[in-house]
Design a protein around this motif. Structure first.
Motif: not given
Lengths: 212, 212
Positions: A20, A24, A58, A60-62, A64
């Motif tokens: 992750r 990111r 995708t 927005y998983y990492y 804001r």
């Protein structure tokens, strides 16, 4: 050597955390590159997603939102600079030697994605509290430059000068590299840094033979 | 001595043209100040109108839109720099003397409303054709700096260096003034310019007694 965990086809929790983090950083880096190339306001998250061959959801998983991305890009760049400059300041030699090492670090980070983002975009598009946080990091870098200059003037390795103006002068000269340097251009970052710092140290006036 | 025209209570056509120019410049200057204080994207034309105690429709008599205002602010700043630097380059003395005069002019304009706007905002928010026009003006300034440096190296008044890197280094140091200088602060623009240029000319290394 493979352990049982490493050879398991199921991703382990520790690896998931690392994965992750890697993803990111890839999002932040792709955004920094686009901000640096096109400007912050002209860059959309769709383009960031496109560059990474993923969909916008995708991202927005990492992260804001776009503001949070810029904040992180500038924060990482400034943290890299601050840490490297403080390490240079804690190394051996005269204050001038330390200042030269610190300038090398500043120039090095200024040609990298996150470092370039500090100068090409900066904190201006962000809300007041984010700006304040980033300015505190900038102030720490400026403070370290001034401290080394003051020390150098005291010990005689640096010519008498106003440390505030001198710190801004060298930061300006080095920051400008982030504006005009083109990755893949004819000049390598290292070559630019050496020549730029040589000029700041020695000035434009020719030194008398045998001096300097 | 009053002529008939000057004492007439009706505005004469020649005066109307001049009056329009004065008002147009006041609009541009108020906008430049706001851009420099708050950033281009955060500034609205309502605020520009407010600062001048006029209505927004009044502004449109003098300027087309916000982009056109920014273009003019940066263009005027760059034209002021270019003209002053070319005059310095055509003055007497060694290439180093001319370069020092040119740097003084650059620093002087960089602390003024339109000059500050070049560095704090710049051409980035503008459409491609406007950006190209402004970059041509920037290139002319860079060219003049490089020409003086090359000349100085040839005649021996400037130490051997890469003119491109040297021109960017000094432009960076001087441009940075526009970022950190605060009008009305403790340091006067002239004092900043003298010290900053002194550093670029002489470097950080102490000169041996009697040299320089």
């Amino acid at each position: 050597m493979d352990t049982l965990n490493d050879s398991s086809p199921w991703t382990q929790p520790r690896d998931r955390v690392r994965e992750r983090e890697v993803k990111r950083e890839a999002v932040l880096r792709a955004a920094a590159q686009l901000f640096n190339e096109k400007g912050y306001h002209a860059t959309s998250l769709d383009e960031v997603a496109e560059r990474l061959h993923v969909t916008k959801p995708t991202l927005y998983y990492y992260v804001r939102n776009k503001e949070a991305i810029l904040f992180e890009c500038v924060r990482i760049g400034l943290e890299m600079m601050r840490a490297a400059i403080e390490a240079a300041g804690a190394s051996g030699g005269s204050a001038m030697d330390k200042l030269v090492s610190a300038m090398r670090e500043y120039a090095r980070v200024a040609t990298m994605d996150f470092g370039m983002c500090i100068i090409r975009v900066g904190e201006e598009p962000l809300p007041p509290e984010s700006r304040r946080q980033l300015r505190r990091l900038k102030a720490a870098i400026d403070h370290e430059f001034r401290r080394l200059i003051e020390q150098g003037v005291t010990e005689g390795s640096i010519a008498p000068c106003d440390p505030k103006i001198a710190a801004f002068t060298l930061a300006g000269a080095l920051s400008w590299i982030a504006r005009w340097y083109r990755p893949g251009g004819e000049l390598e970052p290292d070559e630019i840094a050496v020549q730029c710092i040589g000029l700041i140290v020695n000035g434009l006036v020719p030194r008398p033979a045998g001096a300097g």
